[in-house]
Design a protein around this motif. Sequence first.
Motif, PDB file in Angstrom:
ATOM      1  N   ASP A 120       0.858  -1.187   0.000  1.00  0.00           N
ATOM      2  CA  ASP A 120       0.000   0.000   0.000  1.00  0.00           C
ATOM      3  C   ASP A 120       0.895   1.239   0.000  1.00  0.00           C
ATOM      4  O   ASP A 120       1.864   1.294   0.768  1.00  0.00           O
ATOM      5  CB  ASP A 120      -0.872  -0.023   1.262  1.00  0.00           C
ATOM      6  N   MET A 163     -12.934  -4.214  -6.849  1.00  0.00           N
ATOM      7  CA  MET A 163     -12.292  -2.912  -7.075  1.00  0.00           C
ATOM      8  C   MET A 163     -12.635  -2.373  -8.462  1.00  0.00           C
ATOM      9  O   MET A 163     -12.980  -1.192  -8.620  1.00  0.00           O
ATOM     10  CB  MET A 163     -10.776  -3.035  -6.925  1.00  0.00           C
ATOM     11  N   MET A 200     -13.720   3.693   1.200  1.00  0.00           N
ATOM     12  CA  MET A 200     -13.226   4.449   0.050  1.00  0.00           C
ATOM     13  C   MET A 200     -13.448   5.922   0.353  1.00  0.00           C
ATOM     14  O   MET A 200     -14.438   6.279   0.999  1.00  0.00           O
ATOM     15  CB  MET A 200     -13.983   4.070  -1.219  1.00  0.00           C
ATOM     16  N   ALA A 243     -10.201   7.403  -3.988  1.00  0.00           N
ATOM     17  CA  ALA A 243      -9.397   6.214  -3.725  1.00  0.00           C
ATOM     18  C   ALA A 243     -10.366   5.048  -3.582  1.00  0.00           C
ATOM     19  O   ALA A 243     -11.198   5.034  -2.675  1.00  0.00           O
ATOM     20  CB  ALA A 243      -8.598   6.392  -2.434  1.00  0.00           C
ATOM     21  N   ASP A 245     -10.834   1.633  -2.493  1.00  0.00           N
ATOM     22  CA  ASP A 245     -10.113   0.764  -1.570  1.00  0.00           C
ATOM     23  C   ASP A 245     -10.975  -0.442  -1.221  1.00  0.00           C
ATOM     24  O   ASP A 245     -12.062  -0.291  -0.652  1.00  0.00           O
ATOM     25  CB  ASP A 245      -9.780   1.574  -0.310  1.00  0.00           C
ATOM     26  N   HIS A 335      -6.216  -7.437  -0.641  1.00  0.00           N
ATOM     27  CA  HIS A 335      -6.407  -5.984  -0.607  1.00  0.00           C
ATOM     28  C   HIS A 335      -5.946  -5.370  -1.924  1.00  0.00           C
ATOM     29  O   HIS A 335      -4.806  -5.575  -2.349  1.00  0.00           O
ATOM     30  CB  HIS A 335      -5.589  -5.405   0.554  1.00  0.00           C
ATOM     31  N   LYS A 337      -6.332  -1.562  -4.293  1.00  0.00           N
ATOM     32  CA  LYS A 337      -6.759  -0.160  -4.265  1.00  0.00           C
ATOM     33  C   LYS A 337      -6.306   0.525  -5.551  1.00  0.00           C
ATOM     34  O   LYS A 337      -5.226   0.234  -6.072  1.00  0.00           O
ATOM     35  CB  LYS A 337      -6.138   0.560  -3.064  1.00  0.00           C
ATOM     36  N   THR A 339      -6.816   4.536  -7.892  1.00  0.00           N
ATOM     37  CA  THR A 339      -7.275   5.928  -7.904  1.00  0.00           C
ATOM     38  C   THR A 339      -8.081   6.153  -9.175  1.00  0.00           C
ATOM     39  O   THR A 339      -7.672   5.721 -10.256  1.00  0.00           O
ATOM     40  CB  THR A 339      -6.072   6.894  -7.886  1.00  0.00           C
TER      41      THR A 339
END
Length: 398
Positions: A120, A163, A200, A243, A245, A335, A337, A339
């Motif tokens: 991350d 995601m 998020m 973001a 997430d 996980h 993530k 943008t």
Amino acid sequence: MSSDEESIVEEVEEEEVTDLSNSDVCTKYQEASRIVNLALTGLVQQCVPGAKIIDLCQFGTTVMETQAAKLYTKKVNGAVVERGVAFPVCISVNDVVCNHSPLSSEELEPLKAGDIVKIDLGCHIDGYISVAAHTLVVSESPDKPAETDEELGNVATAAYNAMLVAAASIKAGASNRDVTAAVSRVAEAYGVNPISSVRMHQMKRYVMDGVKEVALKEPTPEDLEEGDEKVPDCTFEQAEVYAVDVALSTGDGKAKPSELRTTVFKRNVEINYKLKMKASRAVLTEVDKKFPTLPFTLRHFEDERQARMGITETVAHGLLTPYPSLIEKSGTVAHFKCTVLLLPSGTTRVTGLELPEYFKTSKEPDEETTKILAAIAEAAAKKAKKKAAKKKKKKASA
């Protein structure tokens, strides 16, 4: 027009536009995103047996700082354009979900084959932030694919697809409830659970956790009794940045703070307090000077020992917000993530890597999710084809 009215007009004209309607702002987000993807790609390659977590954190930090330092080198109105790390590099292994960025004096055992690693990080150019997270499995050697079981392949595929679907659902006019429903739909299809504490966030200049939020799941009455909060409704608008997430678990999804030392913090600018300890005052002075708005790690302090001593009082009085390392012992966690930029042409995903091919699952998403993923894949293929044609044309004319 009176002189007062002229003054007001001049002030309005001089007011800086800090959203994506400003092409310069858009460029800064794109540059920060390029650096995030570069650092993330490098870190993935560095995650090999024997690699130390502290070395990985320092490697990612160096990449972001070095690359950012090459851009916007000219002063603006006599001031240097700030750029660099927006969120410290965190390397969270196995049942640790996120926010693990150890101190040099507290290094854990090196990575080994089969470890599940969550990376991350975030970078900014002039306060315009881009973030990403990625999950991988450490392989025995570069030429040998990592070994994964069905359970891990399933939750990783679910998290990645969630995601993608969430990113596609964040568009002008849509609501955060639409995105929460989309993530819940994906999780249910794959038989996994969202990590309930993950959110998020909208991002603005120098603001990582904006007012607009998206929950990964709607809290149940039991969740609310246990302290979970319901996220206020909001609607997305053009020129915003988010973001996206997503963290999913094969367990109950109720991650808790681990016993690992919390090293990542953020200044709470609304709070002021006269600290009593000398070490605490020194810490706050350094924070206000170097990290006034964005998250940081104690590892970045000149005197790490003093930072460890002084951090307790600053947190106790609300001057700093801690980002504890979360742990999920009831299941396996993945996980991811990215943008996203809400541009006039539509929502554009600017960070994040592809899902590793070794993550396999026999489960299929629901019909609506399948359609969205197919549309995303089709758009990506068209973009790649257009890019290849442009490159071929450029090569032919050279």
